[in-house]
Enzyme design. Sequence first.
Site, PDB file in Angstrom:
ATOM      1  N   LYS A 207      32.566 -71.070 -15.714  1.00  0.00           N
ATOM      2  CA  LYS A 207      32.781 -72.500 -15.984  1.00  0.00           C
ATOM      3  C   LYS A 207      34.270 -72.829 -16.070  1.00  0.00           C
ATOM      4  CE  LYS A 207      30.376 -72.497 -19.783  1.00  0.00           C
ATOM      5  NZ  LYS A 207      29.946 -71.086 -19.721  1.00  0.00           N
TER       6      LYS A 207
ATOM      7  N   ASP B 142      36.531 -78.799 -21.013  1.00  0.00           N
ATOM      8  CA  ASP B 142      35.902 -77.487 -21.168  1.00  0.00           C
ATOM      9  C   ASP B 142      35.220 -77.453 -22.536  1.00  0.00           C
ATOM     10  OD1 ASP B 142      35.107 -74.927 -20.613  1.00  0.00           O
ATOM     11  OD2 ASP B 142      37.116 -74.055 -20.503  1.00  0.00           O
TER      12      ASP B 142
HETATM   13  P1  ATP Z   1      32.446 -68.874 -21.375  1.00  0.00           P
HETATM   14  O1  ATP Z   1      31.106 -69.535 -21.461  1.00  0.00           O
HETATM   15  O2  ATP Z   1      32.494 -67.642 -22.181  1.00  0.00           O
HETATM   16  O3  ATP Z   1      33.568 -69.818 -21.613  1.00  0.00           O
HETATM   17  P2  ATP Z   1      32.870 -69.185 -18.545  1.00  0.00           P
HETATM   18  O4  ATP Z   1      31.591 -69.664 -17.991  1.00  0.00           O
HETATM   19  O5  ATP Z   1      33.935 -70.177 -18.782  1.00  0.00           O
HETATM   20  O6  ATP Z   1      32.580 -68.345 -19.870  1.00  0.00           O
HETATM   21  P3  ATP Z   1      34.880 -67.775 -17.077  1.00  0.00           P
HETATM   22  O7  ATP Z   1      35.703 -67.350 -18.217  1.00  0.00           O
HETATM   23  O8  ATP Z   1      35.346 -68.871 -16.219  1.00  0.00           O
HETATM   24  O9  ATP Z   1      33.386 -68.055 -17.576  1.00  0.00           O
HETATM   25  O10 ATP Z   1      34.556 -66.540 -16.140  1.00  0.00           O
HETATM   26  C1  ATP Z   1      34.125 -65.290 -16.660  1.00  0.00           C
HETATM   27  C2  ATP Z   1      34.736 -64.170 -15.853  1.00  0.00           C
HETATM   28  O11 ATP Z   1      34.128 -64.095 -14.573  1.00  0.00           O
HETATM   29  C3  ATP Z   1      36.216 -64.342 -15.607  1.00  0.00           C
HETATM   30  O12 ATP Z   1      36.840 -63.085 -15.665  1.00  0.00           O
HETATM   31  C4  ATP Z   1      36.258 -64.922 -14.212  1.00  0.00           C
HETATM   32  O13 ATP Z   1      37.475 -64.671 -13.587  1.00  0.00           O
HETATM   33  C5  ATP Z   1      35.116 -64.203 -13.545  1.00  0.00           C
HETATM   34  N1  ATP Z   1      34.510 -64.954 -12.437  1.00  0.00           N
HETATM   35  C6  ATP Z   1      33.957 -66.170 -12.488  1.00  0.00           C
HETATM   36  N2  ATP Z   1      33.492 -66.547 -11.282  1.00  0.00           N
HETATM   37  C7  ATP Z   1      33.766 -65.539 -10.421  1.00  0.00           C
HETATM   38  C8  ATP Z   1      33.537 -65.325  -9.016  1.00  0.00           C
HETATM   39  N3  ATP Z   1      32.932 -66.224  -8.247  1.00  0.00           N
HETATM   40  N4  ATP Z   1      33.961 -64.159  -8.506  1.00  0.00           N
HETATM   41  C9  ATP Z   1      34.556 -63.230  -9.269  1.00  0.00           C
HETATM   42  N5  ATP Z   1      34.802 -63.367 -10.584  1.00  0.00           N
HETATM   43  C10 ATP Z   1      34.407 -64.514 -11.167  1.00  0.00           C
HETATM   44 MG    MG Z   2      34.918 -70.799 -20.528  1.00  0.00          MG
END
Ligand code: ATP
Ligand code: MG
Length: 729
Positions: A35, A220
């Site tokens: 996200k 966010d």
């Molecule tokens: P949270 O709910 O904990 O805030 P989030 O949904 O915001 O999590 P991110 O922090 O954006 O998730 O991503 C989690 C991890 O996965 C990060 O290390 C990010 O770089 C990696 N990631 C996300 N999407 C991809 C992708 N398409 N390919 C490779 N790595 C990815």
């Molecule tokens: Mg996040």
Amino acid sequence: MDASLILDPLNDAQRTAVSAQAGNLLILAGAGSGKTRVLVHRVAWLIQVERVPAWGVLAVTFTNKAAREMRRRIEEMLGIPIGGMWVGTFHGLAHRFLRAHWQDAGLSQQFQILDADDQFRLVKRVLKAMELDEARWPPRQIQGFINKQKDAGLRPQHLDTGVDFFTEKMIGIYREYESARARGGLLDFADLLLCSLELLRTRPDILQHYQRRFQHILIDEFQDTNAIQYAWLRLIAGQEGSLFAVGDDDQSIYGWRGARVENIQSFQQDYPDTQVVRLEQNYRSTGNILTAANALIANNPSRLGKNLWTEDSDGEPIRRYAAFNEVDEARFVVERIRHFVEHEGYRRDECAILYRTTAQSRLFEESLLQARIPYRVYGGLRFFERAEIRDALAYLRLVGNPDDDGAFERVVNTPTRGIGERTLELLRGRARQSGISLWQAALDLIEAGELPPRAGGAIQRFVALIREQGRSSLDPDLAGITRRLIEAVGLAEFYRKNKDGKGQDRIENLDQLVDTAARFELELEDEEGDPLGTFLAHAALEAGETQGEDLGDGVQLMTLHSAKGLEFPLVFLVGLEEGLFPHSLSAEDPVRLEEERRLCYVGMTRAMQQLFVTHAESRRLYGREEYPSPSRFLSEFPPSLIEEVRGGGIARRGNPATGVWGSGSVGSGIEGFRLGQRVRHPKFGEGVVLRSEGEGSSARIQVNFAGVGAKWLVLTYARLEPVSEHPRT
Ligand code: ATP
Ligand code: MG
């Protein structure tokens, strides 16, 4: 930059979101599904592909740390600094807005922010002025009442006093608090948002300006916005702007502070044309971690519900350690970290220790110090909240704005300059009578010659001192101002002579404040307003969140609440005990219990490669000895994913990975008794060694006896015998 660079590192659903047409978009997805990554790529997309100017974008997130990280990632992608772009927390952005419009908002140019502690003191002063008894009118409760009203957008005049005596009085206190606050040119945290909102509501011209400017608003951690934050966003977005909200209902953990997860549902009603995107692939954690987290959160009945899967392998099992007590727990965690760093090539900052309450951090800090492993605490050891730092900041505030009563009271007699309670009462009386600040009252009384000669002289010198420093407050050399001020007012000298044994620490902290000011100057360039004011606001906004210093590669310690949005290869989730986590205040209430479970889900899903969960069989917390049962959350993990790390017995000796009772309080030197060892006492019967204190003839150990409970015994007299070991289960 070419669009493919922005889209290539994303999956299909993520691409849809990043490259969507202007319009409202809601991304509803589980932990680690990308996200935040999508939000960052969306900003890059808007600027690079859609050619939106950087100042037309507003991106808001929950903590200063997350905001800094977001800015860094955007700048990295774009390869240029994005100074003009509004990226920050709600409080930070509202503050920036009010600094730019202080006149329109009817504020003084030097307005300062009251942090939680300042606010508490102000409430106490108000109670005193109103001659109300703190036992009947607890300041904490009043502070909570005031904040709750403000978070709901209500000033005293909006409240109905006719309900009952109690409510009427509370509102009266709230009213007094408001006038004291305004007199001092101060805003509390809730005011930052409320004042911004009020200004936008009453000034269509200003509102229109921002609505035109911010065509794109990105949020966010949307599940944790409260009513007033949501109202603020809606107002700025207006009819034309595009909202891009990203959230996870399973990670809503600020209900206790007024966050409304219902905002996610309202969003779709308020903006019926919203496009909803779901992300289901988790890129963060191993299969085992994800399966366990999914199993845990499935126990919450009220969820929007979603799937999360990973392509990653199952990975290591989740390791569970039952410690004898909290000392053992800390030592286990620290020994494990040492092992990972020394033998498995992890950096220290890839290891995180996450706990439910800030009080838990101290023991981990001690163990880390003992093991000489650098660490960093978020939200625990609060740099800007230390007494000496608050003193110095209060001086700085007073220099910028002498009408700040809180600052005045704090430092008028620190260091001691013979201004006693009696003199202060005179000042307070005059201030109350004439509705002026303490500073003004001091000037009045000096002029009228109404102070006793000695006190009068002391006050006069104090006033002169502050005025003298005041001349330099517009100087952009923040570090210089801070350093000179600390010397001139005698704070450095005061702490140098201080006999509480912490003098040296305090001096070092003051030096660090000067360093912080110097670093801050460098970041200041794109900020509006005067440098000192901005620095003080920064200190207030950061208080309670980060430590001032950056120690580089250190183990990360933080509460579960401050871990939101972050990720670490190794996570130690500690203190999983009934009463602590779930917290005793929440265990009985189904709604709050669900929030505790979400908090546990947040903690688990921070882990990328390995997750350790620990609990202690006995714990001394808040000065009491408790024997908690393991947290119910532990029993909600699928048992097949858990590997029990055995305690006790010979197996752990000499193995740094599993924790030795080495140099700690019960060393092997003390008559061969180890923590957790079973012993027999002629009178009390059988028990287990919990901890020890002291050495040699004064050594004492604490034993938990099956029959009579925990007792401290002087070792030389205790007549304890070891009992043969049973393997612990
Ligand atoms: P949270 O709910 O904990 O805030 P989030 O949904 O915001 O999590 P991110 O922090 O954006 O998730 O991503 C989690 C991890 O996965 C990060 O290390 C990010 O770089 C990696 N990631 C996300 N999407 C991809 C992708 N398409 N390919 C490779 N790595 C990815
Ligand atoms: Mg996040």
